[in-house]
Design a protein around this motif. Structure first.
Motif, short mmCIF file in Angstrom:
data_model
loop_
_atom_site.label_atom_id
_atom_site.label_comp_id
_atom_site.label_asym_id
_atom_site.label_seq_id
_atom_site.Cartn_x
_atom_site.Cartn_y
_atom_site.Cartn_z
N ARG A 309 0.84 -1.20 0.00
CA ARG A 309 0.00 0.00 0.00
C ARG A 309 0.88 1.24 0.00
O ARG A 309 1.85 1.32 0.76
CB ARG A 309 -0.88 -0.02 1.26
CG ARG A 309 -1.77 1.19 1.38
CD ARG A 309 -2.72 1.05 2.52
NE ARG A 309 -2.08 1.31 3.81
CZ ARG A 309 -2.73 1.24 4.97
NH1 ARG A 309 -4.01 0.89 5.01
NH2 ARG A 309 -2.11 1.49 6.09
N ASP A 312 0.02 5.67 3.81
CA ASP A 312 -1.25 6.11 4.39
C ASP A 312 -0.91 7.12 5.48
O ASP A 312 -1.07 6.86 6.66
CB ASP A 312 -2.02 4.91 4.96
CG ASP A 312 -3.40 5.33 5.47
OD1 ASP A 312 -3.89 6.40 5.05
OD2 ASP A 312 -3.99 4.59 6.27
N ARG A 335 -5.15 12.84 4.15
CA ARG A 335 -4.49 11.60 4.54
C ARG A 335 -4.56 10.62 3.37
O ARG A 335 -5.35 10.78 2.45
CB ARG A 335 -5.12 10.98 5.81
CG ARG A 335 -6.54 10.55 5.68
CD ARG A 335 -6.99 9.66 6.84
NE ARG A 335 -6.31 8.37 6.83
CZ ARG A 335 -6.75 7.30 7.50
NH1 ARG A 335 -7.83 7.42 8.27
NH2 ARG A 335 -6.12 6.16 7.43
N GLU A 398 -12.33 2.24 2.04
CA GLU A 398 -12.33 2.67 3.44
C GLU A 398 -13.33 3.77 3.71
O GLU A 398 -13.47 4.22 4.85
CB GLU A 398 -10.94 3.18 3.83
CG GLU A 398 -9.87 2.12 3.77
CD GLU A 398 -8.50 2.66 4.08
OE1 GLU A 398 -7.95 2.32 5.12
OE2 GLU A 398 -7.98 3.44 3.25
N ASP A 422 -11.17 1.65 8.96
CA ASP A 422 -11.60 2.99 8.57
C ASP A 422 -13.02 2.98 8.02
O ASP A 422 -13.77 3.93 8.24
CB ASP A 422 -10.62 3.58 7.55
CG ASP A 422 -9.43 4.20 8.25
OD1 ASP A 422 -9.65 4.94 9.23
OD2 ASP A 422 -8.29 3.92 7.85
N ARG A 432 -12.01 5.93 15.47
CA ARG A 432 -11.50 4.59 15.80
C ARG A 432 -10.55 4.59 16.99
O ARG A 432 -10.19 3.53 17.51
CB ARG A 432 -10.84 3.94 14.58
CG ARG A 432 -9.61 4.64 14.09
CD ARG A 432 -9.17 4.11 12.75
NE ARG A 432 -8.14 3.09 12.85
CZ ARG A 432 -7.45 2.63 11.82
NH1 ARG A 432 -7.72 3.04 10.61
NH2 ARG A 432 -6.52 1.72 11.98
MG MG Z 1 -7.24 2.43 6.98
#
Ligand code: MG
Ligand code: PEP
Length: 537
Positions: A309, A312, A335, A398, A422, A432
């Protein structure tokens, strides 16, 4: 007498060990003008700096290796004559000693930052020194050092990713936090490191150093004075050669985690969180530096697939080198893929490094972008990944918006991976990291499961694969439900893989579909879990 403290368990193996309380960070008082004389403030400042220097030297003497080096470097900062001189100048300018040391440290930190490279990496050390001196001056206790020998259960209000990344799992065998839920970063990193944890344990701060506790993650509780024989039993582990209903991949943050996934018989990597490599980096890693790390991880995987990924960054995983502005609501701010707006080169360079590492190792590499909300972002990411020559391209689901726009991804992507952590946060408008909102974030929430069903149905129509790499995938029973909903693979931290594999090896597709129907129709997470448990047991 034993005492039970409920919370949310992370992991499957219970531990018993004495408590080590991590103190809260001291508070930096607001800038205050001096009320005492210049001389009194300077005497107090020098005494506090000396205290901090000696404390750190003492700690360094009883530590070894890298920890000792860090403590020695920190103690040298506390004794730095230039820093003290700058602080004394601030006292002369009318500030009290805590304000003076903080202002002096700030301007030194800025100088180090602009010097770049190894100097910039020391800037954070200055903040810590200033805070330690301030703590001494204002009579606040602060001991954030992790134990360097023995076996302990770390107890804290909460841990930052930077705190957790310093943990040695041979010494910190358990973690109890007052805050956090099953998808907070404390949980993710503990699961990753194989540390038994109970998070969101409201009574955590009632525990004191020396209390002996049983951390019972399967039972979602801490038992004070408990014994290992009180621990809730986990499922037996199935033979690694037995096929599972859908493949079980592993979530990783570095090369060591990749080794863990292979040791636990993961079918490959379903999520490589690259931002965790750079949490402390003060300057952007170069293409060559990134390529080296990615190559080392890809080599561990051999021919197994790996989904990597792109960064992030932002929200609860700030990356210093991006210099992102402070935001009122970082979880709703710049983000994940959104950093490609102001800083496209950062992502382009990362994709270039991934492609180079993939070519050098011949690994089966797939890339995906986090935090996508609209199809145009997915299209832009796919175009950028193709431009550097990458072929297997996906995105994370997400946000609720993209969950309902999967069909618009046709022709651009090969797969999607559902980040249930998410997705739940945004679906239920529940932070979260907030320990009072964990019920909303329960991955058994029927509304979350129905959203996953919609994603799977639409993805099947456009013929792309769906994985789940959020913490929902680490729950063995829920993994069966996900398979029944239509998810094609799950990915969880290495220690969770055996339990998930076991459940997925025991169930057949008809049972899984039945379990999925029951869970989606339920009116609460508890009801969903109870119904599925009785069906599958
Ligand atoms: Mg996430
Ligand atoms: C998720 O959101 O479910 C996910 C896997 O990403 P992260 O936990 O790294 O935000």
């Amino acid at each position: 007498m034993t005492r039970i403290m409920p919370g949310t368990g992370v992991g499957s193996a219970a531990v018993v060990a004495p408590v080590h309380r991590l103190a809260d960070r001291p508070i930096q008082p607001p800038p205050t003008r001096r009320k005492k004389s210049i001389e009194e403030e300077i005497v107090a400042l020098e005494a506090a700096a000396k205290f901090v220097q000696e404390l750190l030297q003492d700690r360094a003497a009883s530590a070894t290796g890298e920890i000792a080096d860090i403590l020695i470097a920190l103690s040298a900062f506390a004794a730095d004559p230039a820093l003290l001189m700058a602080a004394k100048a601030e006292i002369n300018n009318g500030w009290d000693s805590p304000t003076a040391i903080s202002r002096a440290a700030k301007s030194f930190a800025q100088m180090l930052q602009s010097a770049g490279g190894a100097f910039a990496e020391r800037a954070a050390d200055l903040d810590e020194i200033a805070l330690r001196i301030t703590a001494r001056l204002t009579g606040q206790e602060w001991s954030v050092e992790l134990p360097t020998s023995g076996r302990f259960v770390l107890v804290a209000e909460d841990l930052t990713p930077a705190d957790t990344s310093q943990i040695n799992p041979k010494i910190v065998v358990g973690v109890i936090t007052q805050k956090g839920g099953p998808t907070s970063h404390t949980s993710i990193i503990c699961r990753q490191m194989g540390i038994a944890a109970v998070v969101g344990c409201i009574q955590a701060l009632e525990l004191n150093n020396g209390d002996v506790v049983l951390v019972d993650p399967v039972g979602d509780r801490v038992v004070v004075d408990g014994d290992l024989s009180d621990a809730t039993e986990a499922l037996p582990i199935v033979d690694p050669n037995v096929p599972t209903l859908i493949p079980v991949y592993g979530n990783i943050g570095n090369q060591k985690d990749a080794q863990g996934v292979i040791a636990m018989h993961g079918a490959g990597v379903g999520l490589f969180r690259t931002e965790l490599l750079y949490l402390d980096a003060q300057t952007a890693p170069t293409i060559a530096e990134q390529r080296k790390i990615y190559e080392s991880v890809f080599r561990e995987l051999g021919t197994r697939p790996i989904v990597i990924r792109t960064l992030d960054a932002g929200s609860d995983k700030p990356l210093k080198f991006l210099n992102l502005a402070d935001e009122e609501n970082p979880a709703l701010g710049v983000r994940g893929w959104r950093i490609a707006g102001p800083q496209p080169q950062v992502i382009f360079d990362q994709l270039t490094a991934i492609k180079q590492a993939a070519d050098a190792t011949g690994a089966d590499v797939r890339v995906m972008a986090p935090m996508i909300s609209i199809p145009q972002e997915a299209h832009a990411f796919a175009a950028m990944a193709r431009e550097v020559g990458l072929k297997h391209i996906g995105i994370m689901i997400e946000t609720p918006a993209i969950a309902f726009a999967v069909r618009d991804l046709a022709g651009h992507l090969d797969f999607v991976s559902i980040g249930t952590n998410d997705l739940a946060q945004y679906l239920f408008a529940a932070d979260r990291q907030h320990n009072e909102l964990v019920d909303f974030l329960d991955p058994w929430q029927p509304a979350l499961l129905r959203t996953i069903k919609r994603i799977c149905d639409d993805a099947a129509r456009i013929n792309i694969a769906v994985g789940v790499c959020g913490e929902a995938a680490a729950d063995p029973l829920l993994a069966v439900v996900l398979a029944g909903i239509g998810v094609n693979s799950v990915s969880a931290a290495a220690p969770a893989i055996p339990g998930v594999r076991t459940r997925l090896a025991m169930a057949d597709i008809n049972q899984a579909k039945q379990a999925a129907e029951l869970a989606m129709k339920a009116s609460s997470p508890t009801q969903a879990k109870t119904l599925v448990k009785s069906l599958l047991s």
